[in-house]
Design a protein around this motif. Structure first.
Motif, PDB file in Angstrom:
ATOM      1  N   GLY A   1       0.847  -1.119  -0.057  1.00 45.12           N
ATOM      2  CA  GLY A   1       0.064   0.120   0.212  1.00 45.12           C
ATOM      3  C   GLY A   1       0.894   1.322  -0.105  1.00 45.12           C
ATOM      4  N   LEU A   2       2.231   1.106  -0.305  1.00 43.52           N
ATOM      5  CA  LEU A   2       2.950   2.301  -0.256  1.00 43.52           C
ATOM      6  C   LEU A   2       2.907   3.330  -1.328  1.00 43.52           C
ATOM      7  CD1 LEU A   2       5.160   3.445   1.576  1.00 43.52           C
ATOM      8  CD2 LEU A   2       6.849   1.882   0.523  1.00 43.52           C
ATOM      9  N   GLY A   3       2.768   4.385  -0.980  1.00 44.73           N
ATOM     10  CA  GLY A   3       2.651   5.593  -1.990  1.00 44.73           C
ATOM     11  C   GLY A   3       1.678   5.613  -2.767  1.00 44.73           C
ATOM     12  N   PRO A   4       1.590   6.649  -3.754  1.00 48.71           N
ATOM     13  CA  PRO A   4       0.321   7.198  -4.576  1.00 48.71           C
ATOM     14  C   PRO A   4      -0.060   5.849  -5.596  1.00 48.71           C
ATOM     15  CG  PRO A   4       2.096   8.352  -5.029  1.00 48.71           C
ATOM     16  CD  PRO A   4       2.522   7.569  -3.905  1.00 48.71           C
ATOM     17  N   ASP A   5       1.127   5.325  -6.120  1.00 45.51           N
ATOM     18  CA  ASP A   5       0.975   4.326  -7.044  1.00 45.51           C
ATOM     19  C   ASP A   5       1.149   3.017  -6.190  1.00 45.51           C
ATOM     20  OD1 ASP A   5       0.611   6.293  -8.898  1.00 45.51           O
ATOM     21  OD2 ASP A   5       2.438   5.944  -9.844  1.00 45.51           O
ATOM     22  N   SER A   6       0.201   2.844  -5.333  1.00 42.13           N
ATOM     23  CA  SER A   6       0.356   1.554  -4.445  1.00 42.13           C
ATOM     24  C   SER A   6       0.294   0.292  -5.372  1.00 42.13           C
ATOM     25  CB  SER A   6      -0.509   1.595  -3.367  1.00 42.13           C
ATOM     26  OG  SER A   6      -1.769   1.612  -3.857  1.00 42.13           O
ATOM     27  N   LEU A   7       1.041  -0.656  -4.825  1.00 41.04           N
ATOM     28  CA  LEU A   7       0.868  -2.075  -5.631  1.00 41.04           C
ATOM     29  C   LEU A   7      -0.630  -2.616  -5.670  1.00 41.04           C
ATOM     30  CD1 LEU A   7       4.169  -3.428  -4.307  1.00 41.04           C
ATOM     31  CD2 LEU A   7       3.876  -2.849  -6.649  1.00 41.04           C
TER      32      LEU A   7
ATOM     33  N   VAL B   1      11.423  -2.454  -0.267  1.00 41.50           N
ATOM     34  CA  VAL B   1      10.275  -2.049  -1.162  1.00 41.50           C
ATOM     35  C   VAL B   1      10.348  -0.369  -1.852  1.00 41.50           C
ATOM     36  CG1 VAL B   1       8.690  -1.151   0.616  1.00 41.50           C
ATOM     37  CG2 VAL B   1       7.562  -1.909  -1.299  1.00 41.50           C
ATOM     38  N   TYR B   2      11.312   0.403  -0.900  1.00 39.61           N
ATOM     39  CA  TYR B   2      11.799   1.536  -0.993  1.00 39.61           C
ATOM     40  C   TYR B   2      12.466   1.437  -2.480  1.00 39.61           C
ATOM     41  CZ  TYR B   2      10.395   2.840   3.587  1.00 39.61           C
ATOM     42  OH  TYR B   2       9.482   3.219   4.754  1.00 39.61           O
ATOM     43  N   SER B   3      13.064   0.395  -2.959  1.00 37.48           N
ATOM     44  CA  SER B   3      13.864   0.603  -4.238  1.00 37.48           C
ATOM     45  C   SER B   3      12.948   0.623  -5.336  1.00 37.48           C
ATOM     46  CB  SER B   3      14.650  -0.776  -4.108  1.00 37.48           C
ATOM     47  OG  SER B   3      13.890  -1.951  -4.971  1.00 37.48           O
ATOM     48  N   ARG B   4      11.350   0.546  -4.936  1.00 41.85           N
ATOM     49  CA  ARG B   4      10.457   0.548  -6.394  1.00 41.85           C
ATOM     50  C   ARG B   4      10.094   1.977  -6.599  1.00 41.85           C
ATOM     51  NH1 ARG B   4       4.494   1.027  -5.572  1.00 41.85           N
ATOM     52  NH2 ARG B   4       3.656   0.715  -7.567  1.00 41.85           N
ATOM     53  N   PHE B   5      10.685   2.921  -5.666  1.00 42.19           N
ATOM     54  CA  PHE B   5      10.562   4.400  -6.075  1.00 42.19           C
ATOM     55  C   PHE B   5      11.859   4.942  -6.672  1.00 42.19           C
ATOM     56  CE2 PHE B   5       7.525   3.047  -2.890  1.00 42.19           C
ATOM     57  CZ  PHE B   5       6.406   3.639  -3.702  1.00 42.19           C
TER      58      PHE B   5
ATOM     59  N   PRO C   1       8.166   8.151  -0.440  1.00 40.94           N
ATOM     60  CA  PRO C   1       6.853   7.656  -1.106  1.00 40.94           C
ATOM     61  C   PRO C   1       5.479   8.130  -0.888  1.00 40.94           C
ATOM     62  CG  PRO C   1       8.556   5.879  -0.191  1.00 40.94           C
ATOM     63  CD  PRO C   1       8.807   7.226   0.331  1.00 40.94           C
ATOM     64  N   ASP C   2       5.284   8.494   0.387  1.00 36.41           N
ATOM     65  CA  ASP C   2       4.181   9.132   0.358  1.00 36.41           C
ATOM     66  C   ASP C   2       3.989  10.622   0.073  1.00 36.41           C
ATOM     67  OD1 ASP C   2       5.265  10.249   2.402  1.00 36.41           O
ATOM     68  OD2 ASP C   2       3.977   9.380   4.150  1.00 36.41           O
ATOM     69  N   GLY C   3       4.921  11.054  -0.479  1.00 33.30           N
ATOM     70  CA  GLY C   3       5.081  12.283  -0.969  1.00 33.30           C
ATOM     71  C   GLY C   3       5.042  13.364   0.085  1.00 33.30           C
ATOM     72  N   ARG C   4       5.276  12.933   1.387  1.00 32.88           N
ATOM     73  CA  ARG C   4       5.413  14.093   2.435  1.00 32.88           C
ATOM     74  C   ARG C   4       6.493  13.520   3.731  1.00 32.88           C
ATOM     75  NH1 ARG C   4       0.534  11.446   3.050  1.00 32.88           N
ATOM     76  NH2 ARG C   4       0.099  10.250   4.929  1.00 32.88           N
ATOM     77  N   THR C   5       6.562  12.489   3.818  1.00 30.55           N
ATOM     78  CA  THR C   5       7.238  11.716   5.167  1.00 30.55           C
ATOM     79  C   THR C   5       8.885  11.437   4.330  1.00 30.55           C
ATOM     80  OG1 THR C   5       5.560  10.797   5.794  1.00 30.55           O
ATOM     81  CG2 THR C   5       7.185  10.137   6.821  1.00 30.55           C
TER      82      THR C   5
ATOM     83  N   GLY D   1       1.914   5.459   8.958  1.00 29.25           N
ATOM     84  CA  GLY D   1       0.984   5.326   7.986  1.00 29.25           C
ATOM     85  C   GLY D   1       1.283   4.162   7.136  1.00 29.25           C
ATOM     86  N   THR D   2       1.448   4.328   5.731  1.00 29.22           N
ATOM     87  CA  THR D   2       1.632   3.216   4.862  1.00 29.22           C
ATOM     88  C   THR D   2       3.425   2.712   4.588  1.00 29.22           C
ATOM     89  OG1 THR D   2       1.667   4.764   2.917  1.00 29.22           O
ATOM     90  CG2 THR D   2      -0.358   3.603   3.474  1.00 29.22           C
ATOM     91  N   LEU D   3       4.059   3.407   5.244  1.00 29.64           N
ATOM     92  CA  LEU D   3       5.704   3.246   5.207  1.00 29.64           C
ATOM     93  C   LEU D   3       5.864   1.971   5.870  1.00 29.64           C
ATOM     94  CD1 LEU D   3       6.886   7.046   5.858  1.00 29.64           C
ATOM     95  CD2 LEU D   3       6.704   5.725   3.677  1.00 29.64           C
TER      96      LEU D   3
END
Lengths: 437, 452
Positions: A32-38, B37-41, B385-389, B425-427
């Motif tokens: 669920g991470l990020g705006p383009d979540s998986l 999973v941070y490597s996705r960004f 990833p969440d644009g703020r954190t 959050g989602t992190l």
């Protein structure tokens, strides 16, 4: 020189470090991470109902010529008439012809016609109708050789205008063995052939037509065990069956509800389906990928079973066949390329093997044979234009895939299909499992 | 002849093992295990290897001179070469990843860290270095499970279980070649040409296991390549705080670069069938480019004597200025994932120390000639990833540098442990450790031996 063991070992260990990657145990952490979540990747089931559903008549092949032994024992021919409350009036005329014989007792030659008794012996294997009724059966001599093998059910063969016996034979539909004794006049007329001919195809005897003048049942008789028995006081000769055929006609069926269609075996009323409204095309264009494809034609079996305690017997369907017509566009793959069987008599017709476990509640082709069709439909265009489901009676309850593609044995079994229902699961449909991109 | 025989034997062993190591590396070049999973960004997890000495000292050492290492981060340090040097290393990484919902996963990867080749043109004056190493790693992996009711017979509805596996693969690699030149005893400069290239892949596999449904393997691959450059400078001051000490100040700047490439979407039905390229918006591929920001490094190293070394370093990269012209088409996800707003400026501060008990006394015992290193760093990742954190990383490093019977050749064992992110959050929070092994092989090649 002593090799630099420490150095080499270090390099080898480095290589091992690169290889040790099999310890991962991923879970859903971070999806669920990020705006383009998986997301995405979850398959969905879509039921696509045909845009057109109607009945179409294609007379089944009810003629058969073959050995009375082996697998042909399951074949049958029908005779009788029934007024089915669900399907309406149905009439079936049976045709049968026999081989001659080279082996007759020598005593036959010296005996007069009056010394012989000749009877048609039939073993019952099918019943549709009122078990308490009595069939008034008449036999007619066929007028000329009848090409019964693979003849369709709407064929008629010429017969004498007068029955072999003016009085009808009374036959109980539940009798397992029926013996119709031929009159002395008939024996007298055919005695030369019966006593001498090794073959009956010289025009002197061409077989019988069995028809009924009254009664309320259609009865099926085994092809393989049907005999024409000629007996004297001391000896018996059984002439074996050569070929049989069933001609089926039906009258006006009773009106069903508007959302139901009546299919009828014997006369060949099947279900014609087409997905031409673009429902599947638009799904294919909607960036989805196909995981599985299935066709299902559910049968409203609730209407097939007669009321409890009734003397009326209506056989349940024992098999279905699903056919499809190849699209008439250039480059359409062959039936074989689609992993389907091809119908020799009807070029351009492909046949799906069906799953016998679904009978009688639905006609369902084998899923892995349906997939290539819809997969091609998704990728390119529909390789098949029109689908047909028909009732095909089977002697075996667990036919092989190939056997489910063969024609059925004669029957008069009706089936009701729903064309509208609150749930799509009660309707004929394509069941497509897709994964959105 | 004995010397030649000895060298040939050493080299043959070295190259056999190196070939094995490279073979493993190439096999995993596109899928080298699983990572954060941070490597996705962004373009993936940035790799910052400079030298194995640097890796054990908080991943800094941008001003640290050494005859045993050729730090790739600062080309100015390449002038300090006496030996022809070939070095390579790999590491194993294990990540325990935890989400705010309490889910956890364990991910492991084995990765080639770097291959370097360097030699002096003029000893301690002009040196050349060539290196090949990962620039980013794109190796996230996560999974979601589900089931689909499939009616197999009229009386039997079976659940077809499936997994949706999300996986990143590949990353960018950097080939760097350049020169370092000593202008004066105190001042050195260097420059390199950096060729960046690689494929970044996102895979989404819907797998049904044994159920009779077709698996879907969807992959979008972004191929990028471009050229950049790095400039470095180094100032060395002797006798600053005490007699015999040395203070070094160094820095390097990698200039902004533009990488161009294309994206394709492919569908694979099974492992044995070649993938089909899917049309996206009527095109089989989408062209685009990304602009990389400059990378600036600055460091200070202080050596009070031949035994002790201390370093302090900083990194700053303004990734908030990153831009991409890859537009989203159809089913393709954005590139980079989440868009440019998920990138932020990156910085890192590190400290490191090294002690070599023997100092300059090469005749001390073996353990006294082992170098012991310790370091720590904190970093703000360039992805948000969440644009703020902001995502912070904290790690400690350690290492042992083992001498060998070959002068100029050392085997380094490095350890690193740290944490990255948060479960807010989602992190997710990654707790990780790494074990790295490096071989730094140095000999005098191509140099005329003189009798003194």
């Amino acid at each position: 020189m002593k090799p630099p063991v420490r150095l080499a070992a270090a390099l080898l260990c480095g290589a091992v470090l690169l290889s040790v990657v099999s310890c991962s145990d991923p879970a859903s952490v971070g999806t669920g991470l990020g705006p383009d979540s998986l997301s995405g990747g979850d398959p969905e089931i879509r039921n696509i109902v045909p845009s057109s559903l109607d009945t179409a008549r294609v007379a089944p092949l009810t003629g058969f010529a073959g050995s009375p032994l082996g697998q042909d024992r399951s074949w049958r021919f029908l005779a009788g008439q029934v007024d089915d409350p669900l399907a309406g009036p149905i009439e079936a005329d049976g045709y049968i012809d026999f081989f001659g014989s080279e082996n007759r007792p020598s005593t036959f030659q010296d005996l007069p016609a009056s010394a012989f008794n000749v009877e048609l012996r039939l073993r019952q294997s099918y019943l549709h109708g009122d078990t308490t009724s009595t069939l008034a059966v008449q036999l007619y001599d066929l007028d000329g050789n009848a090409e019964m093998a693979r003849a369709p059910a709407d064929t008629t063969f010429a017969s004498e205008t007068a029955p072999v016996r003016s009085e009808t034979y009374s036959v109980a539909p539940t009798d397992t063995l029926v013996a119709l004794s031929l009159p002395d006049a008939w024996v007298e007329e055919h005695i030369a052939t019966l006593k001498d001919s090794a073959r009956f195809d010289d025009g002197s005897f061409d077989g019988f037509r069995l028809t009924t003048t009254s009664g309320d049942a259609v009865v099926g008789y085994e092809h393989g065990t049907a005999t024409l028995r000629m007996t004297s006081e001391s000896d018996t000769v059984d002439f074996q069956v050569e070929k049989t055929f069933t001609h089926v006609e039906r009258g006006q069926p009773p009106a069903l509800a508007e959302d139901r269609l009546l299919l009828q075996d014997g006369v060949g009323v099947g279900l014609s389906m087409a997905w031409t409204d673009g429902g599947i095309d638009s799904l294919a264009d909607a960036n989805v990928l196909l995981n599985r494809a299935q066709i299902s034609v559910p049968v409203d079996t609730s209407l097939l079973r007669p009321p409890e305690g009734s003397d009326f017997v209506r056989p349940l369907p024992s098999g279905y066949r699903l056919l499809a017509t190849r699209a008439e566009t250039e480059g359409t793959p062959s039936c074989a390329a689609l992993q389907l069987f091809q119908l020799p008599q009807r070029p351009g017709q492909c046949i799906f093997p069906t799953v016998p476990q679904w009978v009688p509640v639905a006609a369902r082709p084998v899923a892995d044979r349906t997939f290539p069709v819809f997969d091609r439909w998704f990728v390119d265009r529909a390789p098949l234009s029109r689908f047909r489901m028909e009732i095909t009676a089977r002697a075996s309850s667990s036919p092989s895939g190939r056997e489910t593609a063969l024609r059925g044995i004669p029957s008069t079994t009706p089936v009701v299909i729903r064309t509208d229902a609150p749930s799509k699961e009660a309707l004929p449909r394509a069941i497509l499992t897709v994964t959105p991109l | 002849m004995a010397f030649l025989s000895s060298r040939a034997g050493t080299l043959s062993w070295f190259f056999v093992a190196l070939a094995l190591l490279l073979g493993s590396g190439s096999a995993h070049a596109q899928s080298n295990g699983d990572g954060s999973v941070y490597s996705r960004f962004g373009l993936g997890s940035l790799q910052d290897f400079s030298s194995s000495q640097s890796a054990a000292m908080g991943r800094g050492g941008f001003a640290l001179r050494s005859l045993n290492y050729t730090p790739t981060a600062n080309p100015a340090l390449w002038s300090d070469q006496v030996f022809t040097r070939l070095s390579g290393g790999a590491y194993y990484q294990n990540i325990q990843s935890t989400s705010g919902e309490g889910q956890s996963s364990e991910l492991a990867a084995g990765t080639l860290e770097a291959l370097q080749f360097s030699f002096p043109i003029y000893s301690r004056s002009l040196g050349v270095t060539l290196s090949f190493q990962p620039y980013t790693q794109y190796n996230y992996r996560t999974r979601r499970s589900g089931s689909l009711p499939v009616q197999v017979t009229p009386d039997d509805v079976a659940d077809a279980d499936y997994d949706v596996n999300f996986r990143g693969g590949g990353g960018l690699h950097r080939f760097r070649g350049g020169l370092g030149y000593e202008i004066t005893d105190a001042l050195r400069v260097g420059a390199s040409l950096d060729v960046l290239f690689g494929i970044i892949e996102n895979q989404r596999n819907t797998d049904f296991g044994q159920a009779p449904l077709r698996n879907i393997r969807l992959k979008d691959a972004t191929r990028l390549s471009g050229v950049g450059g790095t400039l470095g400078a180094h100032l060395s001051l002797a006798d600053v705080l005490s007699s015999g000490d040395n203070l070094s100040i160094g820095g390097a700047v990698s200039l902004p670069a533009t990488l161009t490439g294309d994206r394709v979407l492919t569908l694979t039905e099974s492992q044995s069938v070649a993938p089909d390229t899917l049309s996206v918006g009527g095109q089989s591929s989408i062209d685009g480019s990304v602009s990389l920001p400059l990378r600036s490094r600055f460091g200070v190293a202080y050596q009070p004597n031949s035994r002790w070394t201390f370093t302090a370093d900083g990194v700053f990269e303004p990734w908030s200025s990153f831009s991409s012209t890859f537009s989203q088409r159809g089913p393709l996800s954005r590139f980079p994932v989440g868009g440019e707003q998920t990138l932020t400026d990156r910085w890192r501060v590190s400290l490191g120390s090294e002690v070599l008990p023997a100092g300059s006394d090469q005749f001390s015992g073996y353990l006294a000639n082992v170098a012991y290193r310790l370091g720590a760093y904190t970093e703000q990742l360039y992805v948000q990833p969440d644009g703020r954190t902001d995502v912070q990383m904290y790690a400690v490093t350690a290492g042992f540098s083992l001498p060998t019977s070959i002068p100029g050749t050392r085997i380094d064992l490095n350890l690193e442990a740290g944490t990255r992110g948060t479960t807010d959050g989602t992190l997710v929070r990654d707790n990780f450790y790494r074990v790295g092994l490096h071989v730094n092989f140095g000999e005098r090649w191509f140099q005329e031996r003189r009798l003194r």
